[in-house]
Design a protein around this motif. Structure first.
Motif, PDB file in Angstrom:
ATOM      1  N   VAL A 259      12.100  -4.915  -2.360  1.00 24.08           N
ATOM      2  CA  VAL A 259      11.442  -5.174  -3.650  1.00 24.08           C
ATOM      3  C   VAL A 259      10.014  -4.645  -3.646  1.00 24.08           C
ATOM      4  N   THR A 260       9.287  -4.891  -2.567  1.00 26.67           N
ATOM      5  CA  THR A 260       7.888  -4.453  -2.483  1.00 26.67           C
ATOM      6  C   THR A 260       7.778  -2.938  -2.414  1.00 26.67           C
ATOM      7  N   LEU A 261       8.586  -2.312  -1.580  1.00 19.81           N
ATOM      8  CA  LEU A 261       8.517  -0.863  -1.427  1.00 19.81           C
ATOM      9  C   LEU A 261       8.902  -0.139  -2.718  1.00 19.81           C
ATOM     10  N   ALA A 262       9.877  -0.677  -3.452  1.00 19.43           N
ATOM     11  CA  ALA A 262      10.409   0.015  -4.625  1.00 19.43           C
ATOM     12  C   ALA A 262       9.435   0.051  -5.792  1.00 19.43           C
ATOM     13  N   ILE A 263       8.516  -0.894  -5.854  1.00 18.52           N
ATOM     14  CA  ILE A 263       7.655  -0.993  -7.029  1.00 18.52           C
ATOM     15  C   ILE A 263       6.394  -0.153  -6.912  1.00 18.52           C
ATOM     16  N   GLY A 264       6.013   0.259  -5.704  1.00 15.01           N
ATOM     17  CA  GLY A 264       4.700   0.878  -5.516  1.00 15.01           C
ATOM     18  C   GLY A 264       4.584   2.315  -5.977  1.00 15.01           C
ATOM     19  N   SER A 265       5.632   3.110  -5.808  1.00 13.67           N
ATOM     20  CA  SER A 265       5.532   4.549  -6.064  1.00 13.67           C
ATOM     21  C   SER A 265       6.895   5.105  -6.454  1.00 13.67           C
ATOM     22  N   ASP A 266       6.902   6.026  -7.435  1.00 13.79           N
ATOM     23  CA  ASP A 266       8.156   6.686  -7.819  1.00 13.79           C
ATOM     24  C   ASP A 266       8.732   7.492  -6.663  1.00 13.79           C
ATOM     25  N   THR A 267       7.856   8.131  -5.886  1.00 13.77           N
ATOM     26  CA  THR A 267       8.311   8.938  -4.753  1.00 13.77           C
ATOM     27  C   THR A 267       9.030   8.072  -3.724  1.00 13.77           C
ATOM     28  N   VAL A 268       8.421   6.929  -3.418  1.00 13.16           N
ATOM     29  CA  VAL A 268       9.030   6.007  -2.456  1.00 13.16           C
ATOM     30  C   VAL A 268      10.358   5.482  -2.998  1.00 13.16           C
ATOM     31  N   ALA A 269      10.356   5.068  -4.267  1.00  5.86           N
ATOM     32  CA  ALA A 269      11.572   4.505  -4.858  1.00  5.86           C
ATOM     33  C   ALA A 269      12.712   5.524  -4.881  1.00  5.86           C
ATOM     34  N   GLN A 270      12.385   6.777  -5.178  1.00  2.13           N
ATOM     35  CA  GLN A 270      13.416   7.811  -5.240  1.00  2.13           C
ATOM     36  C   GLN A 270      14.038   8.061  -3.878  1.00  2.13           C
TER      37      GLN A 270
ATOM     38  N   ASP B  77       0.856  -1.184   0.000  1.00  4.01           N
ATOM     39  CA  ASP B  77       0.000   0.000   0.000  1.00  4.01           C
ATOM     40  C   ASP B  77       0.896   1.240   0.000  1.00  4.01           C
ATOM     41  N   VAL B  78       0.671   2.135  -0.971  1.00  2.00           N
ATOM     42  CA  VAL B  78       1.556   3.292  -1.135  1.00  2.00           C
ATOM     43  C   VAL B  78       1.550   4.192   0.090  1.00  2.00           C
ATOM     44  N   SER B  79       0.373   4.412   0.676  1.00  4.14           N
ATOM     45  CA  SER B  79       0.294   5.292   1.846  1.00  4.14           C
ATOM     46  C   SER B  79       1.060   4.701   3.023  1.00  4.14           C
ATOM     47  N   VAL B  80       0.970   3.385   3.202  1.00  5.34           N
ATOM     48  CA  VAL B  80       1.719   2.727   4.277  1.00  5.34           C
ATOM     49  C   VAL B  80       3.216   2.767   3.969  1.00  5.34           C
ATOM     50  N   ALA B  81       3.573   2.604   2.694  1.00  2.00           N
ATOM     51  CA  ALA B  81       4.978   2.667   2.305  1.00  2.00           C
ATOM     52  C   ALA B  81       5.575   4.034   2.636  1.00  2.00           C
ATOM     53  N   MET B  82       4.793   5.095   2.391  1.00  2.00           N
ATOM     54  CA  MET B  82       5.266   6.440   2.738  1.00  2.00           C
ATOM     55  C   MET B  82       5.447   6.578   4.243  1.00  2.00           C
ATOM     56  N   GLN B  83       4.528   5.973   5.003  1.00  2.59           N
ATOM     57  CA  GLN B  83       4.633   6.038   6.463  1.00  2.59           C
ATOM     58  C   GLN B  83       5.859   5.263   6.946  1.00  2.59           C
ATOM     59  N   LEU B  84       6.149   4.147   6.289  1.00  4.86           N
ATOM     60  CA  LEU B  84       7.335   3.373   6.670  1.00  4.86           C
ATOM     61  C   LEU B  84       8.608   4.180   6.445  1.00  4.86           C
ATOM     62  N   LEU B  85       8.649   4.930   5.347  1.00 11.47           N
ATOM     63  CA  LEU B  85       9.818   5.770   5.100  1.00 11.47           C
ATOM     64  C   LEU B  85       9.931   6.899   6.122  1.00 11.47           C
ATOM     65  N   LYS B  86       8.785   7.475   6.501  1.00  8.23           N
ATOM     66  CA  LYS B  86       8.798   8.536   7.510  1.00  8.23           C
ATOM     67  C   LYS B  86       9.297   8.019   8.852  1.00  8.23           C
ATOM     68  N   CYS B  87       9.013   6.739   9.111  1.00  7.25           N
ATOM     69  CA  CYS B  87       9.484   6.130  10.358  1.00  7.25           C
ATOM     70  C   CYS B  87      10.902   5.578  10.226  1.00  7.25           C
ATOM     71  N   ASP B  88      11.576   5.934   9.124  1.00  6.13           N
ATOM     72  CA  ASP B  88      12.989   5.616   8.901  1.00  6.13           C
ATOM     73  C   ASP B  88      13.242   4.118   8.824  1.00  6.13           C
ATOM     74  N   ILE B  89      12.470   3.449   7.991  1.00 11.10           N
ATOM     75  CA  ILE B  89      12.653   2.009   7.829  1.00 11.10           C
ATOM     76  C   ILE B  89      13.972   1.680   7.131  1.00 11.10           C
ATOM     77  N   MET B  90      14.496   2.637   6.343  1.00  8.84           N
ATOM     78  CA  MET B  90      15.702   2.345   5.583  1.00  8.84           C
ATOM     79  C   MET B  90      16.937   2.180   6.469  1.00  8.84           C
ATOM     80  N   GLN B  91      16.940   2.773   7.647  1.00 10.78           N
ATOM     81  CA  GLN B  91      18.111   2.647   8.532  1.00 10.78           C
ATOM     82  C   GLN B  91      18.362   1.193   8.942  1.00 10.78           C
ATOM     83  N   PRO B  92      17.347   0.488   9.523  1.00  9.27           N
ATOM     84  CA  PRO B  92      17.600  -0.923   9.845  1.00  9.27           C
ATOM     85  C   PRO B  92      17.765  -1.790   8.601  1.00  9.27           C
ATOM     86  N   ILE B  93      17.110  -1.413   7.498  1.00  6.50           N
ATOM     87  CA  ILE B  93      17.259  -2.189   6.266  1.00  6.50           C
ATOM     88  C   ILE B  93      18.704  -2.129   5.775  1.00  6.50           C
ATOM     89  N   GLU B  94      19.290  -0.926   5.774  1.00  7.95           N
ATOM     90  CA  GLU B  94      20.678  -0.773   5.328  1.00  7.95           C
ATOM     91  C   GLU B  94      21.627  -1.573   6.212  1.00  7.95           C
TER      92      GLU B  94
END
Length: 371
Positions: A121-132, A85-102
């Protein structure tokens, strides 16, 4: 507990259970992590409830950093489901999910790598904004290393992640400048593992490196004019005009549309035609019948005229309701519009500039319909 529960307001049947799991950020019990992942993955309603709650999202993200491999695996499974879900994906990024992922992307454990790559893989496909926002130098460096990993499944997922990130135009501009990445992808297209070389070929194709891909797989050179692509514009009921043009192409060639083109694509109503012709293999007569039957329901409205018969202008307005204002002006029948239309398509001597027989057919059809 209902009153103090994070999910008490939603009156969800699992409010007490969710409250137990998400009450403390360090609550990483493997059995509860398994139960949570199963609940989220099996029920869309549960996904909505969890995805809307900031505490729940932060708790799941914190589980990625757990010392327990099972907790990491189950948390990533849940996040992969939520991240669709794109809205949830945006929320995951706001909560800094990329730090533990990295952090996990540098882990030596292949099980954890597979789990976290599924989230990427899932996060990258949903939205250009999220992927960027996901593509950083560190992430790109980690993905390059993982594309050369000794575990085939890690390689496959890393390649899928690169391809999904490349769907975003800004990311693609960055990725195509990396010569080391392109060389790696070309090398992996001939890897002995089928799932790896397919994922590498997919990533090269998304990056637009078609000629390099052809050379890497030793494919035959595309003859003469190259790929034949059919691209169809949108416009609601104006799709009928597209159908008529395609009929003339079939009539002139003696072949079906899906036999004539390597790629069929479109926007809006053109996209629906692309699915009908390229996937469903429907005939153009069937497509025309669909437009006639459904067009009145989708694109037309009753004429508010106190039960009086609609004028010809009102009927045409209903027929071309989805078209642009300038096109409706032409439809209203001003002779100057017809003259201007001819002038736009002719040179100084009055000869038509349109060379293609298909375009002449379209012009003839357009003029007949308008006048």
């Amino acid at each position: 507990m209902e009153n103090s529960s994070y999910f008490g307001a939603s009156k969800h049947k699992l409010s007490a259970f969710f409250s137990l799991i998400f009450r403390f950020s360090s609550f990483h019990h493997p059995l509860l992590a398994s139960a949570l992942a199963k609940i989220i993955m099996q029920n869309q309603g549960n996904c909505v409830v969890v995805g809307k709650n900031g505490n729940a999202v932060r708790q799941l993200i914190s589980m990625i950093s757990s010392d327990n491999r099972h907790v990491v695996e189950q948390a990533c499974s849940a996040l992969s489901t939520l991240g669709g879900d794109v809205s949830v994906a945006m929320q995951l990024l706001k909560c800094d999910i990329m730090q533990p992922i990295e952090t996990v992307l540098n882990s030596p454990d292949p099980v954890e790598l597979v789990s976290v790559l599924q989230v990427v893989v899932t996060l990258a496909i949903g939205s250009d904004t999220v992927a960027q926002k996901m593509l950083t130098k560190d992430v790109l460096r980690s993905l390059k290393l993982l594309c050369a990993h000794k575990n085939p499944e890690v390689q496959r997922l890393a390649l899928l992640a690169v391809g999904n990130l490349a769907f975003c135009l800004e990311n693609r501009r960055i990725l195509v400048t990396s010569e080391s990445l392109k060389e790696l992808l070309m090398r992996l297209t001939v890897a002995p593992e089928p799932r790896v070389n397919k994922a590498a070929a997919r990533a090269l194709a998304i990056l637009g490196e078609n000629e390099n891909l052809r050379r890497a797989i030793r494919g035959r050179q595309i003859p003469k004019q190259g790929l034949r692509i059919l691209s169809m514009d949108g416009g609601g009921m104006k799709g009928l005009a597209t159908v008529q043009i395609l009929k003339e192409i079939e009539k002139g060639t003696g072949k079906r549309i899906h036999e004539l083109f390597d790629l069929i694509c479109g926007t809006s109503t053109g996209g629906m035609l692309a699915v009908a012709l390229g996937i469903k293999l429907m005939t153009l007569d069937q497509c025309e019948e669909i437009y006639k039957n459904l067009g009145k329901l989708v694109f037309a409205e009753p004429v508010p005229k106190d039960n009086e018969a609609a004028s010809w202008r009102e009927k045409l307005d209903l027929l071309y309701k989805s078209s642009s204002q300038s096109f409706r002006v032409v439809v209203h029948g001003y002779k100057i519009s017809l003259r201007l239309l001819k002038e736009m398509c002719a040179d100084e001597d009055g000869d038509l500039l349109i060379e293609s027989a298909v375009k002449k057919t379209f012009l003839k059809f357009l003029l007949c319909r308008l006048w």
